[in-house]
Design a protein around this motif. Sequence first.
Motif, PDB file in Angstrom:
ATOM      1  N   GLU A  84       0.836  -1.209   0.000  1.00 37.77           N
ATOM      2  CA  GLU A  84       0.000   0.000   0.000  1.00 37.77           C
ATOM      3  C   GLU A  84       0.874   1.264   0.000  1.00 37.77           C
ATOM      4  O   GLU A  84       0.609   2.213  -0.748  1.00 37.77           O
ATOM      5  CB  GLU A  84      -0.903  -0.009   1.245  1.00 37.77           C
ATOM      6  CG  GLU A  84      -1.926   1.106   1.257  1.00 37.77           C
ATOM      7  CD  GLU A  84      -2.687   1.174   2.581  1.00 37.77           C
ATOM      8  OE1 GLU A  84      -3.173   2.271   2.908  1.00 37.77           O
ATOM      9  OE2 GLU A  84      -2.765   0.148   3.286  1.00 37.77           O
ATOM     10  N   ARG A  87       2.383   1.731  -3.365  1.00 38.02           N
ATOM     11  CA  ARG A  87       1.383   2.204  -4.326  1.00 38.02           C
ATOM     12  C   ARG A  87       1.167   3.719  -4.180  1.00 38.02           C
ATOM     13  O   ARG A  87       1.152   4.464  -5.159  1.00 38.02           O
ATOM     14  CB  ARG A  87       0.070   1.453  -4.086  1.00 38.02           C
ATOM     15  CG  ARG A  87      -0.777   1.304  -5.323  1.00 38.02           C
ATOM     16  CD  ARG A  87      -1.887   0.295  -5.136  1.00 38.02           C
ATOM     17  NE  ARG A  87      -1.514  -1.040  -5.559  1.00 38.02           N
ATOM     18  CZ  ARG A  87      -1.867  -2.163  -4.942  1.00 38.02           C
ATOM     19  NH1 ARG A  87      -2.602  -2.107  -3.858  1.00 38.02           N
ATOM     20  NH2 ARG A  87      -1.491  -3.335  -5.402  1.00 38.02           N
ATOM     21  N   ASN A  88       1.037   4.181  -2.934  1.00 33.92           N
ATOM     22  CA  ASN A  88       0.814   5.610  -2.687  1.00 33.92           C
ATOM     23  C   ASN A  88       2.019   6.440  -3.131  1.00 33.92           C
ATOM     24  O   ASN A  88       1.871   7.493  -3.762  1.00 33.92           O
ATOM     25  CB  ASN A  88       0.552   5.869  -1.198  1.00 33.92           C
ATOM     26  CG  ASN A  88      -0.777   5.287  -0.743  1.00 33.92           C
ATOM     27  OD1 ASN A  88      -1.652   5.035  -1.562  1.00 33.92           O
ATOM     28  ND2 ASN A  88      -0.927   5.047   0.544  1.00 33.92           N
ATOM     29  N   SER A  90       4.298   5.675  -5.351  1.00 35.59           N
ATOM     30  CA  SER A  90       4.466   5.682  -6.807  1.00 35.59           C
ATOM     31  C   SER A  90       3.432   6.589  -7.471  1.00 35.59           C
ATOM     32  O   SER A  90       3.722   7.238  -8.482  1.00 35.59           O
ATOM     33  CB  SER A  90       4.408   4.263  -7.385  1.00 35.59           C
ATOM     34  OG  SER A  90       3.222   3.623  -7.017  1.00 35.59           O
ATOM     35  N   GLU A  91       2.227   6.676  -6.879  1.00 34.19           N
ATOM     36  CA  GLU A  91       1.222   7.604  -7.427  1.00 34.19           C
ATOM     37  C   GLU A  91       1.675   9.054  -7.249  1.00 34.19           C
ATOM     38  O   GLU A  91       1.496   9.884  -8.139  1.00 34.19           O
ATOM     39  CB  GLU A  91      -0.140   7.381  -6.754  1.00 34.19           C
ATOM     40  CG  GLU A  91      -0.925   6.210  -7.328  1.00 34.19           C
ATOM     41  CD  GLU A  91      -1.033   6.237  -8.845  1.00 34.19           C
ATOM     42  OE1 GLU A  91      -1.448   7.273  -9.409  1.00 34.19           O
ATOM     43  OE2 GLU A  91      -0.681   5.230  -9.500  1.00 34.19           O
ATOM     44  N   LYS A 108       3.474  -0.695 -11.921  1.00 38.87           N
ATOM     45  CA  LYS A 108       2.752  -1.901 -11.482  1.00 38.87           C
ATOM     46  C   LYS A 108       3.379  -2.410 -10.187  1.00 38.87           C
ATOM     47  O   LYS A 108       4.595  -2.550 -10.102  1.00 38.87           O
ATOM     48  CB  LYS A 108       2.819  -2.980 -12.564  1.00 38.87           C
ATOM     49  CG  LYS A 108       2.073  -2.591 -13.828  1.00 38.87           C
ATOM     50  CD  LYS A 108       2.067  -3.702 -14.853  1.00 38.87           C
ATOM     51  CE  LYS A 108       1.209  -3.320 -16.059  1.00 38.87           C
ATOM     52  NZ  LYS A 108       1.266  -4.345 -17.118  1.00 38.87           N
ATOM     53  N   VAL A 109       2.537  -2.670  -9.200  1.00 43.17           N
ATOM     54  CA  VAL A 109       3.024  -3.138  -7.893  1.00 43.17           C
ATOM     55  C   VAL A 109       2.607  -4.592  -7.705  1.00 43.17           C
ATOM     56  O   VAL A 109       1.429  -4.931  -7.836  1.00 43.17           O
ATOM     57  CB  VAL A 109       2.455  -2.266  -6.742  1.00 43.17           C
ATOM     58  CG1 VAL A 109       3.037  -2.710  -5.406  1.00 43.17           C
ATOM     59  CG2 VAL A 109       2.752  -0.790  -6.976  1.00 43.17           C
ATOM     60  N   PRO A 113      -1.054  -7.837  -0.859  1.00 46.08           N
ATOM     61  CA  PRO A 113      -1.555  -6.598  -0.239  1.00 46.08           C
ATOM     62  C   PRO A 113      -1.914  -6.771   1.237  1.00 46.08           C
ATOM     63  O   PRO A 113      -2.014  -5.797   1.976  1.00 46.08           O
ATOM     64  CB  PRO A 113      -2.794  -6.246  -1.071  1.00 46.08           C
ATOM     65  CG  PRO A 113      -3.178  -7.493  -1.786  1.00 46.08           C
ATOM     66  CD  PRO A 113      -1.950  -8.350  -1.903  1.00 46.08           C
TER      67      PRO A 113
END
Length: 257
Positions: A84, A87-88, A90-91, A108-109, A113
Motif C-alpha cells: 500500500e 502504491r501511494n 508511486s502515485e 505496477k506493484v 496486499p
Amino acid sequence: MINLIKVRHNNVVPTMALGVQQLKKDLDPKLDYKDLDDIHQFLDRFYMSRIGIRMLIGQHVAMHEPNPQPDRIGYIHTKMSPVEVARNASEDARSLCLHEYGSAPEVKVYGDPDFTFPYVPNHLHMMVFELVKNSLRAVEERFMDSDKIAPPIRIIVADGLEDVTIKISDEGGGIPRSGLPRIFTYLYSTAKNPLDERADLGTAEVSTMAGYGFGLPISRLYARYFGGDLQIISMEGYGTDAYLHLSRLGDSQEPLP
C-alpha cells in the motif's frame, strides 16, 4: 515547543542540497567527485544524525497527539502494508512526472496486499518515492521521442524471514558502469542543475523532478538507519533495478556517526 522545532527544520534537506548545488557550480567541472570524500562523509554524518533526531522528536510529538490512529505507536505503524505504501508513493511520483513531462509511465506493484510488518511509513514512502521518481524520469526521457509505448515500472515486494525487500525495476536505459560509483555521492546528478534552470530557487520549497542529487544517498541512509540497505544494479542499454532491503528483525541499533 518541540513541535515548533520540528516544523522549523522541515526544509533543512532541500536547503542543504541547494547549498551543495551552489558549491557544485563554483567547483572545477574537471574535479572528480570521489576526491571530495570529506564533503560526502560530513553530509552522511549530518543527515544520519538528523534522521535520528527527527525520529525522536517526531515519535514524541506523535505519541502526544489527542486521537492516535489504530495500530500506530507514534511514528511506527505496527501493521504497515509495504504494498500500500509503495502504491501511494508511486502515485505521488507519477503525478510529479505528469506535471513535469505531461505524461508518465505506468507503475505496477506486485506483492501480497495483506502482508504487514512494523515500520515507519513516512520513511518507506520517501525512499520508494525517490526511487520511482528516478525510474519515471529515466523511462520518460528515453521514450519521449519514440513511437513505442513507454514500458511500465515494476515494483515487487518480497516478504523474507530477515528482510522485506522491495525491488523497483525500470527499462530506462540504465546507468553506465563508470557512473555507478558516483550515484551515492551528493554532488552527482544526471539532471541539469536546478539553479541553472530556475533563478527563483532561493527558497527550497519547490519540489523538482530531479537535479539536486541527494535522493539516492539519503534514501540509503534512511534504509540503513533501521538496519536495512539500498543497492542499485544497472544494465546499461536496458534499465536499472533498485533493491531496497528493510530489516524486520527489530534488533538493529541506530548507526549514528
